[in-house]
Write a protein that holds these residues in place. Structure first.
Motif, PDB file in Angstrom:
ATOM      1  N   ARG A 129      -0.997  -2.532  15.336  1.00 31.86           N
ATOM      2  CA  ARG A 129       0.450  -2.582  15.195  1.00 31.86           C
ATOM      3  C   ARG A 129       0.971  -3.855  15.825  1.00 31.86           C
ATOM      4  N   GLY A 130       1.939  -4.475  15.178  1.00 29.87           N
ATOM      5  CA  GLY A 130       2.490  -5.727  15.660  1.00 29.87           C
ATOM      6  C   GLY A 130       3.937  -5.557  16.056  1.00 29.87           C
ATOM      7  N   SER A 131       4.247  -6.070  17.192  1.00 28.26           N
ATOM      8  CA  SER A 131       5.618  -6.055  17.676  1.00 28.26           C
ATOM      9  C   SER A 131       5.935  -7.437  18.209  1.00 28.26           C
ATOM     10  N   PRO A 132       7.061  -8.046  17.937  1.00 25.66           N
ATOM     11  CA  PRO A 132       8.275  -7.414  17.424  1.00 25.66           C
ATOM     12  C   PRO A 132       8.387  -7.361  15.901  1.00 25.66           C
ATOM     13  N   LYS A 133       7.313  -7.611  15.198  1.00 32.89           N
ATOM     14  CA  LYS A 133       7.409  -7.579  13.744  1.00 32.89           C
ATOM     15  C   LYS A 133       7.582  -6.166  13.207  1.00 32.89           C
ATOM     16  N   ASN A 134       7.366  -5.162  14.061  1.00 31.91           N
ATOM     17  CA  ASN A 134       7.511  -3.762  13.651  1.00 31.91           C
ATOM     18  C   ASN A 134       6.707  -3.447  12.402  1.00 31.91           C
ATOM     19  N   THR A 135       5.467  -3.821  12.447  1.00 32.38           N
ATOM     20  CA  THR A 135       4.584  -3.632  11.310  1.00 32.38           C
ATOM     21  C   THR A 135       3.273  -3.013  11.767  1.00 32.38           C
ATOM     22  N   VAL A 136       2.742  -2.120  10.975  1.00 31.31           N
ATOM     23  CA  VAL A 136       1.411  -1.560  11.232  1.00 31.31           C
ATOM     24  C   VAL A 136       0.488  -2.054  10.132  1.00 31.31           C
ATOM     25  N   TYR A 137      -0.714  -2.411  10.508  1.00 33.99           N
ATOM     26  CA  TYR A 137      -1.672  -2.995   9.599  1.00 33.99           C
ATOM     27  C   TYR A 137      -2.897  -2.093   9.463  1.00 33.99           C
ATOM     28  N   LEU A 138      -3.527  -2.191   8.314  1.00 32.43           N
ATOM     29  CA  LEU A 138      -4.816  -1.536   8.120  1.00 32.43           C
ATOM     30  C   LEU A 138      -5.754  -2.549   7.483  1.00 32.43           C
ATOM     31  N   GLN A 139      -6.668  -3.054   8.283  1.00 34.44           N
ATOM     32  CA  GLN A 139      -7.682  -3.976   7.783  1.00 34.44           C
ATOM     33  C   GLN A 139      -8.845  -3.152   7.253  1.00 34.44           C
ATOM     34  N   MET A 140      -9.150  -3.333   5.987  1.00 39.12           N
ATOM     35  CA  MET A 140     -10.209  -2.547   5.359  1.00 39.12           C
ATOM     36  C   MET A 140     -11.320  -3.490   4.904  1.00 39.12           C
ATOM     37  N   ASN A 141     -12.500  -3.288   5.456  1.00 39.60           N
ATOM     38  CA  ASN A 141     -13.663  -4.099   5.114  1.00 39.60           C
ATOM     39  C   ASN A 141     -14.729  -3.242   4.455  1.00 39.60           C
ATOM     40  N   SER A 142     -15.678  -3.893   3.825  1.00 40.09           N
ATOM     41  CA  SER A 142     -16.794  -3.185   3.176  1.00 40.09           C
ATOM     42  C   SER A 142     -16.288  -2.063   2.285  1.00 40.09           C
ATOM     43  N   LEU A 143     -15.326  -2.386   1.459  1.00 43.01           N
ATOM     44  CA  LEU A 143     -14.710  -1.367   0.623  1.00 43.01           C
ATOM     45  C   LEU A 143     -15.682  -0.816  -0.411  1.00 43.01           C
ATOM     46  N   LYS A 144     -15.512   0.461  -0.705  1.00 41.87           N
ATOM     47  CA  LYS A 144     -16.362   1.175  -1.651  1.00 41.87           C
ATOM     48  C   LYS A 144     -15.497   1.724  -2.783  1.00 41.87           C
ATOM     49  N   PRO A 145     -16.069   1.989  -3.929  1.00 39.47           N
ATOM     50  CA  PRO A 145     -15.280   2.561  -5.033  1.00 39.47           C
ATOM     51  C   PRO A 145     -14.571   3.853  -4.633  1.00 39.47           C
ATOM     52  N   GLU A 146     -15.170   4.630  -3.764  1.00 37.47           N
ATOM     53  CA  GLU A 146     -14.542   5.883  -3.334  1.00 37.47           C
ATOM     54  C   GLU A 146     -13.336   5.668  -2.425  1.00 37.47           C
ATOM     55  N   ASP A 147     -13.071   4.427  -2.043  1.00 40.07           N
ATOM     56  CA  ASP A 147     -11.863   4.118  -1.280  1.00 40.07           C
ATOM     57  C   ASP A 147     -10.659   3.932  -2.198  1.00 40.07           C
ATOM     58  N   THR A 148     -10.879   3.962  -3.490  1.00 40.10           N
ATOM     59  CA  THR A 148      -9.782   3.817  -4.450  1.00 40.10           C
ATOM     60  C   THR A 148      -8.774   4.946  -4.289  1.00 40.10           C
ATOM     61  N   ALA A 149      -7.519   4.578  -4.061  1.00 40.44           N
ATOM     62  CA  ALA A 149      -6.471   5.571  -3.811  1.00 40.44           C
ATOM     63  C   ALA A 149      -5.143   4.844  -3.626  1.00 40.44           C
ATOM     64  N   VAL A 150      -4.086   5.624  -3.577  1.00 40.19           N
ATOM     65  CA  VAL A 150      -2.800   5.124  -3.097  1.00 40.19           C
ATOM     66  C   VAL A 150      -2.783   5.334  -1.585  1.00 40.19           C
ATOM     67  N   TYR A 151      -2.495   4.276  -0.863  1.00 37.75           N
ATOM     68  CA  TYR A 151      -2.460   4.333   0.596  1.00 37.75           C
ATOM     69  C   TYR A 151      -1.015   4.391   1.056  1.00 37.75           C
ATOM     70  N   LEU A 152      -0.722   5.356   1.905  1.00 36.01           N
ATOM     71  CA  LEU A 152       0.632   5.574   2.391  1.00 36.01           C
ATOM     72  C   LEU A 152       0.683   5.449   3.903  1.00 36.01           C
ATOM     73  N   CYS A 153       1.780   4.910   4.390  1.00 33.65           N
ATOM     74  CA  CYS A 153       1.972   4.863   5.827  1.00 33.65           C
ATOM     75  C   CYS A 153       3.019   5.901   6.219  1.00 33.65           C
ATOM     76  N   ALA A 154       2.926   6.339   7.453  1.00 30.63           N
ATOM     77  CA  ALA A 154       3.815   7.389   7.928  1.00 30.63           C
ATOM     78  C   ALA A 154       4.064   7.207   9.415  1.00 30.63           C
TER      79      ALA A 154
END
Length: 121
Positions: free
Chosen positions: A70-95
């Motif tokens: 999470r970055g502040s003061p940018k008020n942003t949360v990040y998700l770095q995804m490496n070594s992606l696989k076909p089963e990672d295919t999806a809609v990603y939502l933040c909450a």
């Protein structure tokens, strides 16, 4: 509180993507932020979450491949995804959760609209 996720796209297996979620309309430091995903025909599932201390919790499939921050003061949360696989295919939502870092969808108060990730083999 409003959340807007972006950064999704199409990548080949083994590639990387960095998702971002912009938080606005509230006190960023008062919320834990989480990432979830939902593939077609499947239930929404927990990916990762991070509290105000900066420590992250991960789903088993994300451990070692994904990193939440999470970055502040940018008020942003990040998700770095490496070594992606076909089963990672999806809609990603933040909450956002007032309770704190949690794995359950019902413990989150606000949701963004999601960003689509497609991983091809």
């Amino acid at each position: 509180v409003q959340l807007q996720a972006f950064g999704g796209g199409s990548v080949q297996a083994g590639g990387s993507l960095r998702l971002s979620c912009a938080f606005s309309g509230g006190a960023f430091s008062s919320y834990a932020l989480g990432w979830f995903r939902q593939a077609p025909g499947k239930k929404r599932e927990f990916v990762a979450t991070i509290g105000w201390s900066g420590s992250g919790l991960y789903a088993d499939f994300a451990e070692g491949r994904f990193t939440i921050s999470r970055g502040s003061p940018k008020n942003t949360v990040y998700l770095q995804m490496n070594s992606l696989k076909p089963e990672d295919t999806a809609v990603y939502l933040c909450a956002a959760s007032k309770i704190g870092p949690a794995r359950g969808t019902g413990l989150y108060d606000y949701w963004g609209q999601g960003t689509e990730v497609t991983v091809s083999s």
